[in-house]
Design a protein around this motif. Sequence first.
Motif: not given
Length: 259
Positions: A219-245
């Motif tokens: 899990v650490e290996k995946v999370a710290t892989d710089k490619r993961l940050f760009d695997a999501f779309g440039p405008d993608e982001k979770c609104p927050g932990p309280a969001a149902d989605a």
Amino acid sequence: MTVQLTSLLEHVLDGEPEAGDAVDEIFRRADRLRRRRTRALLAAGLAAVVVIVVAGWLLTTTLMPAAGPDVKTTPATAGAVTAPPAVADRVLALLAPVAAEKKMDLAPRPPERGDGWRQYSVTDRDGKPRGTLEVAVYAVRDDLCFPVTAAPGSCAKTEWAPAGIEYVRYDDDQDPGWQVHETIARRISDGRTVVVMATGERDAGRPSDGKPGLTGAQVEKVATDKRLFDAFGPDEKCPGPAADACPVFKVPVPAGQID
């Protein structure tokens, strides 16, 4: 008519057919001439057809590209993970090889994905469920205060990975009902933050049955892989932990720091 003129004219028609035969001869000659012309026209037409066919073949072989070699397809092997061609999942493409290192397979788990997050089922090669892998990306303003589970409000000391990524790893295998391997990582250059959490089967009964399919190191290996940050779309982001989605992480990113 004089005798001399008569003598001259009597030999003019020598060798000519009789008058009755002359008409038939004229028609026979006309018929032969017509047949010769018909044969000549047919020969010319046939030659024209041959020329057209040859010219068409030459144009086809010259202008049309040659057929490429036959493409041999290899049937997918058991356990292979692929994203639907219409919606390529770059996150899954990055995570699947890491899961395969431990002989685990990943598959989208409903509701599968949303704006800034993905969710996958983890199974072993025998098809036995081994929990869930959840990933989310956040836009974080300023410096992130990484949570300390034992001291709410305090900031954890971070570790550093290449490419300017700071992170904190959270492992909890003491709760038999919800064993977790989680890493929160933040890219310093733009504040983009990812959370990767592998959980075992919830309320499995025996601790061994609730063990996550991926290790904390994976899990650490995946999370710290710089490619993961760009695997999501440039405008993608979770609104927050309280969001149902968004996924519910055992250690969430502080809501007050999410942009």
